[in-house]
Every structure is written in C-alpha cells, then in structure tokens.
Scaffold this motif. Structure first.
Motif, PDB file in Angstrom:
ATOM      1  N   PHE A 180      42.639  34.233  44.995  1.00  0.00           N
ATOM      2  CA  PHE A 180      43.358  34.004  43.740  1.00  0.00           C
ATOM      3  C   PHE A 180      44.463  32.980  43.927  1.00  0.00           C
ATOM      4  O   PHE A 180      44.624  32.050  43.136  1.00  0.00           O
ATOM      5  N   TRP A 213      43.876  32.613  35.032  1.00  0.00           N
ATOM      6  CA  TRP A 213      43.621  33.954  35.580  1.00  0.00           C
ATOM      7  C   TRP A 213      42.216  34.417  35.241  1.00  0.00           C
ATOM      8  O   TRP A 213      41.473  34.893  36.100  1.00  0.00           O
ATOM      9  N   TRP A 269      39.408  32.698  37.267  1.00  0.00           N
ATOM     10  CA  TRP A 269      39.265  33.250  38.615  1.00  0.00           C
ATOM     11  C   TRP A 269      38.631  34.633  38.554  1.00  0.00           C
ATOM     12  O   TRP A 269      37.725  34.959  39.342  1.00  0.00           O
ATOM     13  N   LEU A 270      39.084  35.449  37.612  1.00  0.00           N
ATOM     14  CA  LEU A 270      38.584  36.808  37.499  1.00  0.00           C
ATOM     15  C   LEU A 270      37.085  36.815  37.220  1.00  0.00           C
ATOM     16  O   LEU A 270      36.327  37.614  37.781  1.00  0.00           O
ATOM     17  N   GLU A 272      35.265  35.468  40.635  1.00  0.00           N
ATOM     18  CA  GLU A 272      35.364  36.186  41.896  1.00  0.00           C
ATOM     19  C   GLU A 272      35.947  37.589  41.799  1.00  0.00           C
ATOM     20  O   GLU A 272      35.810  38.368  42.738  1.00  0.00           O
ATOM     21  N   GLY A 273      36.588  37.910  40.690  1.00  0.00           N
ATOM     22  CA  GLY A 273      37.369  39.137  40.634  1.00  0.00           C
ATOM     23  C   GLY A 273      36.590  40.426  40.761  1.00  0.00           C
ATOM     24  O   GLY A 273      37.145  41.454  41.154  1.00  0.00           O
ATOM     25  N   ARG A 274      35.295  40.410  40.441  1.00  0.00           N
ATOM     26  CA  ARG A 274      34.500  41.635  40.497  1.00  0.00           C
ATOM     27  C   ARG A 274      33.580  41.684  41.709  1.00  0.00           C
ATOM     28  O   ARG A 274      32.756  42.586  41.831  1.00  0.00           O
ATOM     29  N   TYR A 286      38.914  45.859  39.115  1.00  0.00           N
ATOM     30  CA  TYR A 286      37.918  45.826  40.181  1.00  0.00           C
ATOM     31  C   TYR A 286      37.270  47.193  40.354  1.00  0.00           C
ATOM     32  O   TYR A 286      36.037  47.297  40.482  1.00  0.00           O
ATOM     33  N   PHE A 338      44.886  43.433  39.055  1.00  0.00           N
ATOM     34  CA  PHE A 338      43.542  43.295  39.606  1.00  0.00           C
ATOM     35  C   PHE A 338      42.854  44.620  39.919  1.00  0.00           C
ATOM     36  O   PHE A 338      41.682  44.831  39.571  1.00  0.00           O
ATOM     37  N   HIS A 355      40.955  39.166  47.923  1.00  0.00           N
ATOM     38  CA  HIS A 355      40.995  38.652  46.558  1.00  0.00           C
ATOM     39  C   HIS A 355      42.342  37.982  46.258  1.00  0.00           C
ATOM     40  O   HIS A 355      42.389  36.985  45.533  1.00  0.00           O
ATOM     41  N   TYR A 356      43.413  38.515  46.811  1.00  0.00           N
ATOM     42  CA  TYR A 356      44.710  37.879  46.595  1.00  0.00           C
ATOM     43  C   TYR A 356      44.705  36.468  47.167  1.00  0.00           C
ATOM     44  O   TYR A 356      45.187  35.517  46.539  1.00  0.00           O
TER      45      TYR A 356
END
Length: 479
Positions: free
Chosen positions: A266, A363, A366-367, A370-372, A212, A208, A262-263
């Motif tokens: 996730f 994965w 989710w990325l 929300e990942g950024r 990010y 991640f 974020h974890y």
C-alpha cells in the motif's frame, strides 16, 4: 508480473470478480510488477544448466513487464555458447492473459528473439495443460500459487495447479518458483502477540483488516484464528482502534504477515501515485543506491511535484533542506524519507477515511488490485510438502521436489526489513522464497534420496512421512 494470467474464475475464490482493469494497467505492468526479474531468471538459468545444453524449451507463466525475459536473454547473450546460429536456439513460450501486454514486455521479447525464439500465447494458468501441447524442460513463475489461491479456488485450485505441473514438464525438468516468504514456524495459524503504536499503522489496521477478513480469500476461519485487539485495558473491535493509544493484538502469525505485507504494498502504491507531493524511484538502478546493503540503508531518489497538500509548506522546505540534487531530481537518506512518508501517509489516510475523493480513489485502486489477496498462504514446509504430494498424485510417475541444497533460497528484502524494524515492536522478516523443483522420476532412488536429504532441513518429520507415502502409494491427500 501480470497476475491476471494466473487467475481463474471458477470455484469459491473465483466467484469473486477479478480486477482486470487494475491488474492490466500498463503502469502497473511496466513498473510495479516488473521488478526483481533477475531472481526468477537466475533460477531458470540454473535449471537449464542441469537439464543439459541441448534442452532449451522454456515457459514463463505471467511475464508481466518482461523483466525476467530480458534478464534471461542477457544470460544467453553473455554465455557465448548459444545464439541464432545454433539449431535450434533457445525457445521461450510466454503465457499471459488474453489482451494483456506492456511496452516493456514487447521490448523484452525483441531482445530474446535476437538469440532464440520467444512466443507469446494468451490464456489462463488453469489451462496450462492445453496451452502447452508437449512437455517442456523448464517452467518459471513468480507468485503463481499466490494468485491461484486468491482467485482460483483457494486450496483446491492450488492443489489442482500442482497436479498439472508435472504433466507439462519433461521427466527431469524443472519448475522455478518465486513467491513471498511466509513465516518461520510449523503453521500460519500459530497465535502470537504484536503491538502497534504508529498512528499510520493503527489507521491502516482500522481500514484494511476488517475488509480483508470479511472479503479476502484466506485460511483464517477457525475458532482459534480470531483477531483480538486490546486498548485501554479492554477488548476493542479492530475497526474502532484508537490511533492515539498503543494496541496489543493477538492473532495467527500468518494474519500478521498479511497485514505487514499489505501495508508495504500500500505504501509503495501511494508513493507511485505521486499524490503525496513527491514520487520516489522504486525501480531500476536508482532504487538500489545503497549506503549499507547489509543493514538495508540506502538513498531514496525522488522528484517533487503533483499534489502537495499532504505535505505542509514547512515539511516541504524541510524535505528540500535534507535532500541533495542528483541530475534532474533529488536524493535523500532512506531513514529520513521513511519519516517524511509516515507524516504524509497519515495525512493521506485521514483524508481517505474522511471521504476525500482523490485520496479515496487511490486507496480504492490499491484495495481492488491487492487488498483482498493472500500473500503468505503456506510456510516453506507446507509449500514443499504440497508440491511433492500433489505432483505424486498426477499419475506421471514423477514427483516435484528440490534436490540440491541451493534449490531452496531465501532472499531478504533488507530495505523493507530496516523500515519495519523501526516501525514495529517485533516485525516479521520480509523476504522472497525461491525454490527450484525438479520433476524427479519416482524410480530414481539416488535422486530421491538426495531430495529428501535436502528438504529435511526445512520440513518436519510428519511432512517427510507424507511425501514418502505419496511417492510410494500415491494415496495421501494434500489437504
């Protein structure tokens, strides 16, 4: 809430493609984005009590699945002094992105229409000034600034939104705001040291963090913001962390806050997907089946099914042996559930990293969603100061400030804090920050004095001086 309603597509951050499909997914709106509506609704309800019973024009930006709408309708219904017989009844306008809705929001609107009038308007938060044709009494929002920052121009978009709010609020009106609690301390850029030994966390860091830092909208671009990881007595790139060795990492505290939050999102996303072989209940009454609320210890309700390869047959039997039947599903101690999750999540991350198509799809979804994003862009001091300074610049003769001590509230996420304490050497507290901003006339010296007394508890002297200067001169920038 549907954060698509809060995004813009202009400016540096807005140039990034907003993931409409993922943000508008009904499962996301009806479940993941539809929790804790009572918190925002309670802020709105308190604000209504202070503006007077005859002033009931409200707006909610980004209603998502309508949890706050439903809670607010229940508050009105239970109050006994408001209802359809009154003229006019309470009026609520919902601002949502074009084409975005959910079944739970439709039901919530129907509930509100039994005691008042609820109107759904489609548009973006950047157009709030044109979407609302006249000032209103109360505006409620959750994660509004978080989303505007991530997708609507960074700090420039954030400050522009703060300047817009007093123009669409009546004098003496309120902005009820809820977002992720940032960190204690004067700055998100303060460098601290964290250690990681969990294989799942080390794998997540490896996957991640580089993405990010390279692609997310965040403020960690200064020379002193570099993330430095040590393993085996040497500096290693975070993308090359050895999962079998403890990592000691130095970085801004705000960046660690991003990694930690974020974890958690996730892990919840993977849980909801069912790909691990069990699907916990994360919403509704069953999600709050506490053994000890104060320590964050609860029972996790779950169902078996779906993909099972990330739990071995032995692990699956152990899970069943440690669980108890509960109507049509199972329940298990949350500490045990977290341990099982760590095992299954690590297997999932291994598969995603090695290219397994199914895991990679979960994965990537989710990325993309929300990942950024950046959750904790301002401390409480910075948030309150920015609101005061920017609103004073709006030319309305008013300023947005919390006035009473109870207008600034922190709600701890006790279960997550228990989980984090058992996984990290020095975790940052996970909480929500709730702030009730009043649109105070600058000529109202009594209320302003009370507001400054209130914010002095969480704002430094330099921040207080900036607020005072902006209110009296209107020429102190927020940047």
């Amino acid at each position: 809430m549907s954060v698509q309603a809060l995004a813009t597509d202009s400016g540096p951050a807005g140039s990034r493609n907003f993931v409409h499909e993922h943000k508008s997914d009904p499962g996301y709106l009806d479940n993941a984005a539809n929790t804790h509506g009572s918190e925002k609704a309670s802020l709105v309800w308190r604000a209504l009590g202070r503006v007077g019973r005859d002033r009931q024009r409200m707006v909610e930006v980004g209603p998502g699945g309508g949890a706050a709408v439903a809670h607010l309708a229940a508050q009105f219904a239970n109050s006994g002094d408001r209802g359809p017989s009154q003229t006019p009844g309470p009026q609520l306008t919902l601002i949502e992105a074009p084409g975005v809705t959910s079944q739970s929001l439709v039901r919530a609107i129907e509930e509100f229409n039994r005691i008042g009038e609820c109107e759904l308007r489609h548009g973006l938060a950047r157009d709030l000034g044109t979407l609302l044709t006249e000032p209103v009494d109360v505006i409620g929002a959750s994660a509004l600034m978080h989303e505007v920052y991530s997708y609507g121009g960074g700090y420039a978009g954030l400050h522009a939104m703060m300047r817009t709010l007093p123009t669409v609020l009546k004098s003496g009106g309120f902005f009820a705001y809820r977002d992720v609690f940032a960190v204690d301390g004067p700055s998100l850029h303060d460098r601290v040291v964290q250690s990681y030994h969990s294989r799942a966390w080390l794998t997540f860091l490896r996957l991640f963090t580089p993405l990010y830092l390279a692609e997310g909208t965040h403020p960690y671009h200064r020379a002193d913001d570099e993330l430095v990881a040590h393993q085996h007595s040497r500096i290693v790139p975070v993308a090359e962390l050895d999962r079998e060795a403890c990592a000691v990492i130095t970085a801004p505290v705000g960046l660690f806050r991003e990694i930690q939050r974020h974890y958690v999102t996730f892990r919840d996303h993977v849980w909801r997907s069912g790909i691990l072989g069990f699907t916990p209940v994360l919403d509704g009454e069953l999600a709050a089946d506490w053994i000890d609320f104060h320590t964050g210890h609860k029972r996790v309700h779950y169902r078996l099914g779906g993909e099972v390869r990330w739990l071995t047959a032995h692990q699956r039997r152990m899970l069943a042996a440690m669980s108890e039947p509960y109507t049509d599903h199972q329940t298990i101690d949350s500490d045990i559930a977290d341990a099982v999750t760590d095992v299954a999540l690590l297997a999932f991350l291994d598969a995603a990293e090695s290219g397994d198509a199914t895991c990679r799809q979960v994965w990537d979804s989710w990325l993309a969603r929300e990942g950024r994003e950046t959750y904790a862009y301002l401390t409480a001091d910075q948030l309150i100061t920015a609101f005061a300074v920017c609103s004073a610049q709006a030319g309305t003769g008013t300023v947005l400030m919390p006035v009473l001590a109870g207008d600034i509230t922190r709600v701890d996420r006790r279960y997550y804090n228990r989980f984090l304490t058992r996984r990290l050497a020095n975790p940052l507290p996970d909480a929500k920050l709730l702030v009730l901003f009043q649109n105070v006339p600058c000529a109202d010296e009594t209320t302003l004095r009370r507001a400054f007394d209130t914010v002095a508890s969480c704002c430094g002297k330099s921040s207080l001086a900036r607020m005072y200067t902006a209110i009296n001169k209107g020429d102190n920038g927020a940047s």
